[in-house]
Scaffold this active site. Structure first.
Site, mmCIF file in Angstrom:
data_model
loop_
_atom_site.group_PDB
_atom_site.id
_atom_site.type_symbol
_atom_site.label_atom_id
_atom_site.label_comp_id
_atom_site.label_asym_id
_atom_site.label_seq_id
_atom_site.Cartn_x
_atom_site.Cartn_y
_atom_site.Cartn_z
ATOM 1 N N GLU A 27 0.775 -1.039 -0.015
ATOM 2 C CA GLU A 27 -0.018 -0.103 -0.008
ATOM 3 C C GLU A 27 0.979 1.215 -0.005
ATOM 4 O O GLU A 27 2.108 1.064 0.673
ATOM 5 C CB GLU A 27 -0.797 -0.108 1.119
ATOM 6 C CG GLU A 27 -1.775 1.423 1.410
ATOM 7 C CD GLU A 27 -2.840 1.086 2.405
ATOM 8 O OE1 GLU A 27 -2.976 0.120 3.429
ATOM 9 O OE2 GLU A 27 -3.839 1.840 2.523
ATOM 10 N N ASN A 72 -6.642 1.620 2.866
ATOM 11 C CA ASN A 72 -7.433 2.921 2.951
ATOM 12 C C ASN A 72 -6.810 3.758 2.009
ATOM 13 O O ASN A 72 -7.581 4.803 1.504
ATOM 14 C CB ASN A 72 -7.205 3.163 4.520
ATOM 15 C CG ASN A 72 -7.811 2.330 5.311
ATOM 16 O OD1 ASN A 72 -8.530 1.279 5.234
ATOM 17 N ND2 ASN A 72 -7.119 2.562 6.669
ATOM 18 N N ASN A 172 -12.038 -0.806 -1.103
ATOM 19 C CA ASN A 172 -11.358 -1.207 -0.169
ATOM 20 C C ASN A 172 -12.180 -1.253 1.190
ATOM 21 O O ASN A 172 -12.535 0.012 1.520
ATOM 22 C CB ASN A 172 -9.968 -0.846 0.299
ATOM 23 C CG ASN A 172 -9.291 -1.069 1.707
ATOM 24 O OD1 ASN A 172 -9.098 -2.521 1.601
ATOM 25 N ND2 ASN A 172 -9.169 -0.362 2.416
ATOM 26 N N GLU A 173 -12.448 -1.977 2.171
ATOM 27 C CA GLU A 173 -13.027 -2.006 3.388
ATOM 28 C C GLU A 173 -14.133 -0.808 3.448
ATOM 29 O O GLU A 173 -14.256 0.059 4.365
ATOM 30 C CB GLU A 173 -12.122 -1.514 4.530
ATOM 31 C CG GLU A 173 -11.250 -2.753 4.550
ATOM 32 C CD GLU A 173 -10.168 -2.662 6.008
ATOM 33 O OE1 GLU A 173 -10.039 -1.407 6.636
ATOM 34 O OE2 GLU A 173 -9.657 -3.721 6.487
ATOM 35 N N TYR A 244 -6.909 -9.021 11.631
ATOM 36 C CA TYR A 244 -5.739 -8.554 12.201
ATOM 37 C C TYR A 244 -5.686 -8.922 13.649
ATOM 38 O O TYR A 244 -6.902 -8.811 14.311
ATOM 39 C CB TYR A 244 -5.162 -7.216 12.228
ATOM 40 C CG TYR A 244 -5.018 -6.758 10.669
ATOM 41 C CD1 TYR A 244 -3.796 -6.944 10.393
ATOM 42 C CD2 TYR A 244 -5.956 -6.025 9.965
ATOM 43 C CE1 TYR A 244 -3.365 -6.364 8.758
ATOM 44 C CE2 TYR A 244 -5.734 -5.615 8.854
ATOM 45 C CZ TYR A 244 -4.475 -5.735 8.418
ATOM 46 O OH TYR A 244 -4.233 -5.328 6.847
ATOM 47 N N GLU A 292 -6.541 -9.251 3.254
ATOM 48 C CA GLU A 292 -5.418 -8.588 4.474
ATOM 49 C C GLU A 292 -5.655 -9.647 5.817
ATOM 50 O O GLU A 292 -6.718 -9.713 6.253
ATOM 51 C CB GLU A 292 -6.102 -7.175 4.940
ATOM 52 C CG GLU A 292 -5.839 -6.232 3.836
ATOM 53 C CD GLU A 292 -6.097 -4.767 4.193
ATOM 54 O OE1 GLU A 292 -5.967 -4.574 5.686
ATOM 55 O OE2 GLU A 292 -6.586 -3.944 3.245
ATOM 56 N N GLN A 349 1.409 -6.497 5.638
ATOM 57 C CA GLN A 349 1.801 -6.198 4.089
ATOM 58 C C GLN A 349 3.220 -7.080 3.916
ATOM 59 O O GLN A 349 3.570 -7.792 4.550
ATOM 60 C CB GLN A 349 1.685 -4.696 3.912
ATOM 61 C CG GLN A 349 0.159 -4.062 4.385
ATOM 62 C CD GLN A 349 0.166 -2.698 3.804
ATOM 63 O OE1 GLN A 349 0.972 -2.006 3.239
ATOM 64 N NE2 GLN A 349 -0.893 -2.061 4.164
HETATM 65 O O1 AHR Z 1 -2.956 -2.945 6.102
HETATM 66 C C1 AHR Z 1 -3.534 -1.702 7.006
HETATM 67 C C2 AHR Z 1 -4.687 -1.358 6.654
HETATM 68 O O2 AHR Z 1 -5.590 -1.984 7.416
HETATM 69 C C3 AHR Z 1 -5.301 -1.223 5.410
HETATM 70 O O3 AHR Z 1 -5.180 0.348 4.668
HETATM 71 C C4 AHR Z 1 -6.899 -1.147 5.909
HETATM 72 O O4 AHR Z 1 -7.435 -1.703 4.446
HETATM 73 C C5 AHR Z 1 -7.060 -2.227 6.741
HETATM 74 O O5 AHR Z 1 -7.703 -1.283 7.741
#
Ligand code: AHR
Length: 504
Positions: A27, A72, A172-173, A244, A292, A349
């Site tokens: 990103e 993001n 994205n999201e 995450y 992700e 990432q």
């Molecule tokens: O990977 C970091 C961020 O986590 C990304 O930009 C977003 O898509 C997610 O919230």
């Protein structure tokens, strides 16, 4: 010593692995691009500004797919800012991460970098501040040969052949209130359907990923997936999942049990996809793109102190320890166990930003999590076997958690069988057996383990090998039965195969 058993049958398979489950993510965020993969003028970079040391590590991990440019970031991105002569590219305020984006690296540089890295692109379009019109323009720029405004613009930028990008994320999201241009499920579902439809009108051979939930904990989880798919089921091929995990309370048993939540997330999304399929009487199956996933929490406090509106700051620079590598191993095992539905996954990432690879101006090194990721990508291609695990377990916040996580991947052509296994018991070894009589003639080629007496041990530039794999010589095959002793708190790769003798 605790004892566990793995049972496999060569005919009882889950699916062929799609290599794209070992994808990753770059990103425009922190030092992922600038100072990560791209650093013009550095003695470590080639003439295009690509960091050679980073490319080498990426090739070592055989990264098959890289999602780009966000995250993001993409929800406010004007891709046109990052193409054409570099001296004419504008610096822009980048609100998602409160930084300045110089646009010195953009779409065409990324595609050239992908070729250098031996990887495929997964391109995201901005459905936040932009929408259907922009989705049409970017695919025309990338995938049409010539004779139209955007395809000729690409050629004027020195890129004669179309990029032919096959895999596209529709935003994205978009369920997240933090996202620029955040939408309700109805708003997003309609936009994704229309953007997808027009993109396919331009290039019918693409694959499309719609945004699912940003995590299992989102209040809209479940209804978001159902509503979005009700709108765009016929247009898309995959639904995304993001997750995450962290260990801020320093509760390692619960932290290591987080892969159970990932498993639950996957099962739930599969059910919702199939529910919409049934309601629509559709013949088409939607598969999952877990685009992700990782551990992310170490850098949270540091990031709150960052100065705003500067370029490429040290953002989201989690320094991963040994126990993080164990959870990443368990998450990889979870993805493999769902290889029938999870066809794409991106470790988020790749460089510097919550990443397996770190850089400074003078070098690049492997974080602890690099190893399970690299091992799975290199050795985990083939047929996933339904791997039944009988293991002692412990009580966790996610329920009963087995000490042993394991999955077996067979490669019929090469006649190899690889068992990936994590022993989550940080104090005790685990004895594991597996009946291998169906694999007569197979021998242990190698048993690699990642273990450490300090669960908080990390790799740094000064000590890059503090946590690294070593050989475990305690595995045996005796009368068709494998017995392996997994060290306390360890990630294991047990590689078996038919040893070819000279002349055969
Ligand atoms: O990977 C970091 C961020 O986590 C990304 O930009 C977003 O898509 C997610 O919230």
């Amino acid at each position: 010593m605790k004892e566990a058993r793995i049972s496999i049958d060569r005919d009882y398979t889950v699916a062929e692995t799609d290599p794209r489950i070992y994808g990753s993510f770059i990103e425009h965020l922190g030092r992922a691009v600038y100072g990560g993969i791209y650093q013009p003028g550095s003695p470590l970079s080639d003439e295009r500004g690509f960091r050679r040391d980073v490319l080498e590590l990426i090739r070592e991990a055989r990264v098959p797919l890289v999602r780009y440019p966000g995250g993001n970031f993409v929800s406010g991105y004007h891709w046109e800012d990052g193409v054409g002569p570099k001296e004419k590219r504008p610096s822009r305020l980048e609100p998602a991460w409160s930084v300045i984006e110089s646009n010195q690296f953009g779409l065409n540089e990324f595609m050239e970098w992908c070729r250098a890295a031996g990887t495929e692109p997964m391109m995201a379009v901005n459905l936040g501040t932009r929408g259907v019109e922009d989705a049409k323009n970017i695919i025309e720029y990338c995938n049409i040969e010539k004779g139209s405004y955007y395809s000729d613009l690409r050629r004027a930028h020195g890129v004669k052949a179309p990029h032919n990008i096959r895999l596209w994320c529709l935003g994205n999201e978009m369920d997240g209130p933090w996202q620029m241009g955040h939408k309700t499920a109805d708003e997003y579902g309609r936009t994704a359907e229309e953007a997808g439809r027009i993109m396919r009108m331009v290039d019918p051979d693409i694959e499309l990923v719609a945004c699912g939930s940003s995590s299992l904990a989102m209040p809209t989880f479940g209804s978001w997936e159902e509503t979005v798919l009700e709108h765009c089921y016929d247009q898309v091929d995959y639904l995304s999942l993001h997750t995450y995990y962290g260990n801020p309370e320093d509760n390692t048993p619960d932290f290591l049990a987080s892969s159970l939540a990932m498993d639950d997330f996957i099962r739930s999304v599969v059910s919702i996809c199939d529910c919409v399929k049934a309601k629509k009487r559709s013949k088409k199956q939607i598969n999952l793109s877990f685009d992700e996933w990782n551990v992310w929490y170490h850098s949270n406090e540091e990031d709150k102190k960052l100065e705003r509106w500067i370029q490429a700051p040290h953002q989201l620079e989690d320094i991963y320890n040994h126990e993080d590598a164990l959870l990443v191993g368990s998450m990889l095992i979870t993805l493999l166990r769902h290889a029938d539905r999870v066809k794409i996954a991106c470790l988020a990432q790749l460089v510097n930003v919550i990443a397996p690879i770190m850089t400074s101006d003078t070098g690049a090194w492997r974080q602890t999590i690099f190893y399970p990721y690299m091992h799975a990508s290199v050795y985990g291609r083939g047929t996933v076997l339904n791997t039944v695990v009988k293991s002692p377990s412990y009580e966790s916040v996610y329920g009963d958690a087995p000490y042993l996580d394991a999955v077996a991947v067979a490669d019929g052509e090469r006649e190899t069988l690889t068992i990936f296994a994590v022993n989550k018991d940080m104090a005790e070894e685990l004895s594991v057996t597996c009946d291998l009589r169906q694999y007569a003639g197979y021998e242990i080629l190698e048993h690699l383990e990642l273990t450490h007496t300090d669960r908080k041990a990390v790799n740094t530039q000064a000590a890059p090998d503090a946590v690294k794999p070593s050989a475990n010589s305690r595995s045996r095959i005796d009368a068709g039965r494998l017995t392996a002793v997994l060290s306390a708190g360890s990630w294991n790769v047990i590689r078996l195969g038919r040893v070819k003798t000279a002349g055969k």
